[in-house]
Structure formats: structure tokens, C-alpha cells
Enzyme design. Structure first.
Site, short mmCIF file in Angstrom:
data_model
loop_
_atom_site.label_atom_id
_atom_site.label_comp_id
_atom_site.label_asym_id
_atom_site.label_seq_id
_atom_site.Cartn_x
_atom_site.Cartn_y
_atom_site.Cartn_z
N ASP A 1 0.87 -1.17 0.00
CA ASP A 1 0.00 0.00 0.00
C ASP A 1 0.91 1.23 0.00
O ASP A 1 2.07 1.15 0.39
CB ASP A 1 -0.83 -0.07 1.28
N THR B 1 0.01 4.94 0.99
CA THR B 1 -0.12 5.87 2.11
C THR B 1 0.02 5.16 3.45
O THR B 1 -0.74 4.25 3.75
CB THR B 1 -1.50 6.56 2.05
N ASP C 1 -1.37 -0.66 6.09
CA ASP C 1 -1.54 -0.09 7.41
C ASP C 1 -2.97 0.28 7.73
O ASP C 1 -3.34 0.43 8.87
CB ASP C 1 -0.69 1.19 7.53
P1 ADP Z 1 -3.95 4.28 0.10
O1 ADP Z 1 -4.44 3.14 -0.68
O2 ADP Z 1 -2.84 5.01 -0.62
O3 ADP Z 1 -3.60 3.97 1.51
P2 ADP Z 1 -6.67 5.15 0.68
O4 ADP Z 1 -7.30 3.96 0.03
O5 ADP Z 1 -6.74 5.23 2.15
O6 ADP Z 1 -5.17 5.36 0.18
O7 ADP Z 1 -7.36 6.44 0.11
C1 ADP Z 1 -7.46 6.68 -1.27
C2 ADP Z 1 -7.81 8.08 -1.53
O8 ADP Z 1 -9.12 8.36 -1.07
C3 ADP Z 1 -6.91 9.06 -0.84
O9 ADP Z 1 -5.78 9.36 -1.62
C4 ADP Z 1 -7.82 10.26 -0.71
O10 ADP Z 1 -7.82 10.97 -1.92
C5 ADP Z 1 -9.19 9.66 -0.55
N1 ADP Z 1 -9.59 9.58 0.86
C6 ADP Z 1 -9.74 8.48 1.60
N2 ADP Z 1 -10.12 8.75 2.84
C7 ADP Z 1 -10.22 10.09 2.91
C8 ADP Z 1 -10.56 11.02 3.95
N3 ADP Z 1 -10.89 10.63 5.19
N4 ADP Z 1 -10.55 12.32 3.63
C9 ADP Z 1 -10.21 12.73 2.40
N5 ADP Z 1 -9.88 11.92 1.41
C10 ADP Z 1 -9.88 10.62 1.64
MG MG Z 2 -2.59 3.12 3.69
#
Ligand code: ADP
Ligand code: MG
Length: 711
Positions: A393, A395, A592
Site C-alpha cells: 500500500d 499511504t 496499514d
Molecule cells: P492508500 O491506498 O494510498 O492507503 P486510501 O485507500 O486510504 O489510500 O485512500 C485513497 C484516496 O481516497 C486518498 O488518496 C484520498 O484521496 C481519498 N480519501 C480516503 N479517505 C479520505 C478522507 N478521510 N478524507 C479525504 N480523502 C480521503
Molecule cells: Mg494506507
């Protein structure tokens, strides 16, 4: 307190007893700081002492004329010798060997045949036969008698088997205590006493049990941090290696989180207790790893299947050996047959086989706990070494998960402060890393969040809700698309920011996109080196993220990752892992967040970063205490070392039995005249479990080179 069996974790008993399946002594399910003295051990030692005292003269008498230098007229008559042996061997067999008979009998009752079944039949046969030969020699058929008409007796076999099995049990219990040491030593890290600062500033030393959440505790240079908490005052340089495996001390100042059990090497600080007792990180680690130590590794299934067939097969071999010897063996044929049968039963005891896997898993997981690698299930430990694909992943996993707002844009309808205030209102309940950044920005601008109604969190997309009379949506393009919106006015600026690695979210109010917030999240230190060492290890790396393609590409480029899928939902992350597995790959997933949970659950090995959400940790088989991906390489080395150790153990355990049984049955006798004495059989059997445990303990010292190029 409950007790369980190292070979049968499904057994949970309220008191110390023998396992109803294998007869092995149960041990405490949970690890406690002080190893309580094992009553089973004392019980066995008492029986061994008594048996040795009475058994030694019986063995000397049995050897009789075979002892060099003893004049024949010094020895008692055979008749007297036989009766004295009977008198001595009876308490040894019946009292000293009582635990084995009791367990053997129980095994027949429950149908779970085990090593004690074999020992009980073996010693019982040698004893009953010899006793009958002394009490009623005339009742024996001719095949039992020597040329001079006397029936030979074998009390010394029964006596020696009891003594050697008791000795084996004692050595085994001792060694088993050691396998829990790694985990126990983690609990020893916590100091027994600490200094509490009272309201009035006075300080007193209190015992750790008395610490409550909210207490202010003083940590001096050289002290161990007593509980988990946050630094209120002062600063220190804290060695966290015992929990994270990371050797460089970490500087701690106001607000920093400290972990109970770590050592303050320099400086001094006051800490506010936040988690105490069973809630501390260390206590949870010990609990979690303790449970994993009891879980079953898949390799063990083989050992179990073999063990299940083993006992009946051995009894059958013993019966065949008896019949063949009695029919074609040298005189006294029946006696030889009986001895061969007893040797077969004793040498074949399968306890080493059952111990082979659990002992290695126990030591391996304990070792991991010291390296900051928490193994939650033995299967994950076994598979980690053979993964060929790592899905990561972005972030919070490749990046630190501590983004900072770098840009705020507005369509003009709202001020930047207003955009941040609305965004912060929605994010207050959110656990996503972005939420922290938005809230921090709001605080910096003095924009107080407002209450939200109908809050809706879309994992991997964003959040929505009503702030006052306005319907507000915050999230990525998919989040907007669901509301039938597109951020056309911001697209060009957003794309530029993304190419720089920033994450961009949009804010829509009452159906109109009126703001954009961009945040960058630094890449974790050591992430590039960790991925590089995995690549060298021939692991394919694939990055999955819910973020936009341009952001994903930018981060991937910095880390040398060439396979990226962006804009994926949590479900799709899971589906991609599933597809890779269907293609025949062995997949580890590192993540995470809550959004990674489906993928973590579907991977062969789920690896969660301890800094992430509890849901991720719950679904993963491995947790990295320090969010350091280099630990994956180290965990793989541990996995391989453990598996190698298990194989060695299985080889030892099988070797004894596979070699011992035919020799004991007399297969070599026609060619070389070699027969296995029942006493030698008993010694070999006891040695086999001890050597298996000794080999498992070796694992706690196997060198595990740390991942090259990272700390
Ligand atoms: P990753 O897969 O990189 O960990 P996530 O799946 O958690 O990312 O989130 C994907 C995208 O959705 C983020 O880049 C963001 O644009 C949006 N996003 C998710 N949760 C939130 C939130 N609580 N507030 C704002 N944007 C969000
Ligand atoms: Mg993540």
C-alpha cells in the site's frame, strides 16, 4: 490461568494435568514474568530419585555374573537374586512408572493412542512376564525356558525403561521451560517500581501495579520506561531496540510517545501514563505472540498424520516381531520374541515427532518478538520465507502516513480558511492519515471545526456530511463522481501537484466543487533500501493505492517500483491479491489502513504496520512494530531459519524411529547378530525428544543478518 498442550493447542484445561490426547504435561497458556516452578517437574524428579535408589541394586543383581571382577561365590543364588529383584522392581515399575501407566491407560480409554500407550505396554510386558517367571516358572511353556529349565527374567529392562523415561521427561520439561524464555524476557523488561509525582510535586516510589492512567512518572537516565505514555516534560534518548529491533536510540521530547520497557539512555523526563497493566504495548505483544506460539504451522499436519498411524503400526510391528522370533528364533524363542517386541514399543515412542514443529515455532516467534516482528500465526511464519510477490500500500506504508498540507485552492466561492474549516469538520471522526493533516491546518489557521450531521465515511474515497445547512463532500475523484461531480476547474493544478507526489482531495459544497487541498506525505526512511533488498531476493513488488495515478507514479518512481495500480478501492485491493494468488503466486501484502484489510486478509501473509489501524493489525499474520519495511527481509530470514529448523527436527525425530524400529524388531540379527536391548531402546527414545528441543533452542542463536543498506 488455563493450561494447554504444546502438541495439541485445542486442549485447554483449568488445571495442570496431562494432555488427554498425548499424555504430555500441560503448560500455562499465558506467559508470566516469573516462570512458576513446574509441579510436574518436581513430581518426576521425586519419582526418578526413588526409582534410581531402588532400581540400581536390582540392575546390579541382574547383571550378576556379567560384572567383571565379581567372584561367583559372592553372588546370591539365582533364586534369591530373582526374588530380591522382584521386590525392588515392583515399586520402581508400579510407583516410579505410575504416571506412564496412568496416561497409557487413559489413552486406551479415549482412543488417542500415544507414546505412553507404547511405554505402558512395553514396561508392563517386561515386568508382568518377569514377575510371573519368578512366581510361577512351571506355568511357562517350553519355548520360554533355557536349556537348564529356568525361565529368564528381565526386571532390569522394566526398571531401566522407567528410569530413562523419567529422566527423558525431566530433561524435556526443563528444555520446554526455556523455549518460552524469549517471550518471558520481554516481560522482565518492565521495572518493578517507578517514581510517581504527586499533585503537590512530591515524589514517591510506588510499585508498578499502583500506576494508573494519568499518573505523572519520572524517568531518570538509565531507567526503564515503566508504562506506555507521552512525555510531559524534559527530554531523553530512548533505546527502543527491545521492542522495535531498531538499534539507534530515539530522541524524545514534549509530546513524544514512549513505550513501557524501553530504556532511557540519557537525559530525563516526566511521562504521563497512558496505558498500564495488560493494556501496554509490551503486554499486548506478549499476549499476541503467546497465542501465535500455540497456533499450528501447516507443516505440522504431516507430523500429525504420521503420528496418528504410528502407534497402531508400532504395536503391529511389535506383534509381528514377537511371532517371527517365537517361530524361527533361537532358544529361548518366546523370550527373545518378547524382548524384541518390548524394544520396538519403546524405541518407537513418537513424542519427538509431535514436538518437532511446535518447539521451533515457539522459539522462532519468541525471537521475532525481540526483532520487532510480531508473528500472530505460525502459518504466516512458515509462508513468509517463500513469498514471491509483495503487494504494498502507498499511504502509511511506503510513506510515513503523516502528510502535511502543501496547497489549498479555492474556486472563489469560499475563502481558504472556510475550505479548511469545512474539511476539518468532516475529518474530525476520521482515522485516515489525511484527516490529521487537515485538522492540523485548521488549527494553525484558527478555524474551529463545526459539528457534522449524517456523517458518511467512504473508505478509500473520502467523507461526506451536513455542516449546518450545507451538504459537504470531501474526497478524491471517485468520491466526487459518485455525487455526479467533476473537479474540472482544478484539474490542471491538481495534476501538477500529483506529479510532485502530492495527494489531492476536493471539497464540494451543495453540489458544487469549490475547493482543493493537496498534501504531501514523506516517504519512509529506509523504504527504498528495504524494497531493493527484497528485489534482490527475487520478490516482485506491486504498489496498490486508492490515490490518483499521477501521485502513485511519482511515489513509485522515487522508490524504483515499476508496477503500480492506482485508484483502487479496498475491495479491489483484495481482488488483485486474490487474482495474483490464483495465478500461482505466493503473495504477501503490506499495509496499514482499514482500506488494506481485505487485501491483508486474502494474502498468503498479511503484514501490518503497527503504526496503522487496529483493523489492519487484526487481519494480518505479521505485525511490524516499527514501521520499517526492512523488517520484512529480516522476517523472511527468520521464517526460513525456522522452517529449516523444523525440517531438521522432523528428520531427527523420524530418524530415531525409522532406524530404531527395524533394528529393535531384529531385522539385522540374521546378518550381523545385532539386537537392540530394551534398555538401549529406552535411552534412544528419551534422547530423541531432548535432541529435538535442543535443536529448536539453537534457533534462538541463529544469526539473522539484518537487511543490507538499512538500519
Ligand atoms: P492508500 O491506498 O494510498 O492507503 P486510501 O485507500 O486510504 O489510500 O485512500 C485513497 C484516496 O481516497 C486518498 O488518496 C484520498 O484521496 C481519498 N480519501 C480516503 N479517505 C479520505 C478522507 N478521510 N478524507 C479525504 N480523502 C480521503
Ligand atoms: Mg494506507
Amino acid at each position: 490461568m488455563t493450561y494447554t498442550c504444546p502438541m495439541h493447542p485445542e486442549i485447554v484445561e483449568p488445571a495442570r494435568a496431562a494432555c488427554p490426547k498425548c499424555g504430555m504435561a500441560l503448560e500455562p497458556t499465558t506467559v508470566t514474568a516469573e516462570a512458576e516452578p513446574d509441579p510436574e517437574l518436581r513430581y518426576m524428579i521425586r519419582r526418578l530419585a526413588g526409582s534410581a535408589l531402588l532400581g540400581a541394586p536390582a540392575v546390579v543383581l541382574a547383571m550378576g555374573a556379567h560384572i567383571p571382577g565379581v567372584p561367583a561365590d559372592f553372588l546370591p543364588s539365582p533364586w534369591v537374586s530373582a526374588w530380591v529383584q522382584l521386590l525392588l522392581a515392583t515399586p520402581v515399575t508400579l510407583w516410579g512408572g505410575w504416571p506412564f501407566f496412568a496416561r497409557g491407560w487413559a489413552s486406551l480409554g479415549s482412543g488417542n493412542l500415544n507414546m505412553f500407550t507404547l511405554i505402558a505396554i512395553g514396561t508392563g510386558t517386561a515386568y508382568v512376564y518377569s514377575a510371573a517367571a519368578v512366581l510361577a516358572p512351571s506355568a511357562f511353556p517350553a519355548g520360554f525356558a533355557r536349556a537348564d529349565g529356568t525361565v529368564p527374567i528381565y526386571f532390569e529392562a522394566a526398571v531401566m525403561i522407567v528410569i530413562l523415561v523419567l529422566l527423558g521427561q525431566i530433561l524435556e520439561l526443563r528444555a520446554r521451560e526455556k523455549t518460552g524464555n524469549a517471550l518471558r524476557s520481554l516481560l522482565d523488561l518492565v521495572p518493578e517500581r517507578t517514581i510517581r509525582i504527586a499533585e503537590d510535586g512530591g515524589e514517591e516510589e510506588i510499585s508498578l501495579d499502583a500506576v494508573r492512567v494519568g499518573d505523572r512518572l519520572r524517568v531518570r537516565a538509565g531507567d526503564r520506561v515503566p508504562v506506555d505514555g507521552a512525555v510531559l516534560d524534559g527530554r531523553g534518548s530512548v533505546d527502543e531496540s527491545m521492542v522495535t529491533g531498531e538499534p539507534t536510540p530515539v530522541e524524545k521530547a514534549l509530546g513524544a510517545e514512549v513505550i513501557g520497557g524501553t530504556v532511557n539512555r540519557a537525559g530525563g523526563f516526566v511521562v504521563r501514563a497512558e496505558r498500564v497493566g495488560m493494556e501496554t504495548m509490551l503486554a499486548r505483544i506478549v499476549q499476541m505472540v503467546g497465542e501465535a506460539q500455540r497456533s499450528r504451522a501447516p507443516v505440522q499436519r504431516l507430523a500429525d498424520r504420521v503420528a496418528g498411524l504410528f502407534v497402531p503400526a508400532v504395536v503391529a510391528v511389535a506383534a509381528v516381531a514377537f511371532v517371527v522370533w517365537a517361530m524361527v528364533g533361537p532358544a529361548p524363542a518366546f523370550t527373545h520374541g518378547l524382548l524384541a517386541a518390548v524394544s520396538v514399543l519403546i524405541v518407537a515412542c513418537p513424542c519427538a515427532l509431535g514436538l518437532a514443529t511446535p518447539m521451533s515455532v515457539m522459539v522462532g516467534t519468541g525471537r521475532g518478538a525481540h526483532l520487532g516482528i510480531l508473528i500472530r500465526d505460525a502459518g504466516a511464519l512458515e509462508r513468509l520465507g517463500c513469498i514471491d510477490t509483495l503487494v504494498v500500500d502507498k499511504t502509511g506504508t511506503l510513506t510515513e502516513g503523516r502528510p502535511e498540507i502543501v496547497d489549498i485552492a479555492s474556486s472563489g466561492a469560499l475563502s481558504a480558511d472556510e475550505i479548511v474549516r469545512l474539511a476539518a469538520s468532516l475529518e474530525r471522526q476520521s482515522t485516515h492519515p489525511l484527516a490529521g493533516a487537515v485538522l492540523a491546518a485548521a488549527e494553525a489557521r484558527g478555524a474551529a471545526p463545526e459539528p457534522v450531521a449524517d456523517l458518511e465515511t467512504r473508505i478509500g474515497m473520502g467523507v461526506a456530511g451536513r455542516v449546518g445547512a450545507r451538504q459537504v463532500v470531501l474526497g478524491n475523484i471517485s468520491m466526487l463522481a459518485e455525487a455526479g461531480l467533476a473537479p474540472s476547474a482544478f484539474e490542471a493544478r491538481a495534476e501538477t501537484l500529483r506529479r510532485g507526489g502530492a495527494t489531492v482531495v476536493f471539497l464540494a459544497v451543495d453540489g458544487e466543487v469549490c475547493g482543493m487541498i493537496a498534501a504531501t506525505d514523506p516517504i519512509r526512511e529506509g523504504a527504498a533500501a528495504a524494497l531493493e533488498s527484497l528485489r534482490r531476493d527475487e520478490v516482485d513488488i506491486l504498489m496498490l493505492t486508492g490515490d490518483a495515478p499521477a501521485t502513485a507514479e511519482a511515489v513509485a518512481a522515487r522508490l524504483g517500483i515499476d508496477r503500480v495500480e492506482a485508484g483502487v478501492s479496498p475491495e479491489r485491493k483484495g481482488a488483485i491479491v486474490g487474482r495474483l494468488r490464483d495465478e500461482g503466486r505466493t503473495v504477501a501484502m503490506a499495509g496499514d489502513g482499514v482500506n488494506d484489510a481485505p487485501a491483508l486478509a486474502r494474502a498468503d501473509v498479511g503484514i501490518a504496520l503497527a503504526s496503522g489501524s487496529d483493523v489492519a493489525a487484526e487481519t494480518a499474520g505479521v505485525i511490524l512494530v516499527k514501521g520499517d519495511l526492512a523488517a520484512i527481509t529480516r522476517a523472511r530470514q527468520l521464517s526460513r531459519a525456522t522452517l529449516r529448523n523444523i525440517r531438521q527436527n522432523l528428520f531427527f525425530a523420524f530418524g530415531y524411529n525409522a532406524l530404531g524400529v527395524p533394528v529393535a524388531a531384529g531385522v539385522l540379527y540374521p546378518f550381523f547378530g545385532i539386537l537392540l536391548d530394551p534398555i538401549v531402546a529406552a535411552a534412544a527414545m528419551s534422547l530423541s525428544s531432548v535432541s529435538v528441543i535442543a535443536n529448536a533452542l539453537r534457533l534462538s542463536r541463529t544469526p539473522l543478518p539484518s537487511a543490507a543498506g538499512s538500519g
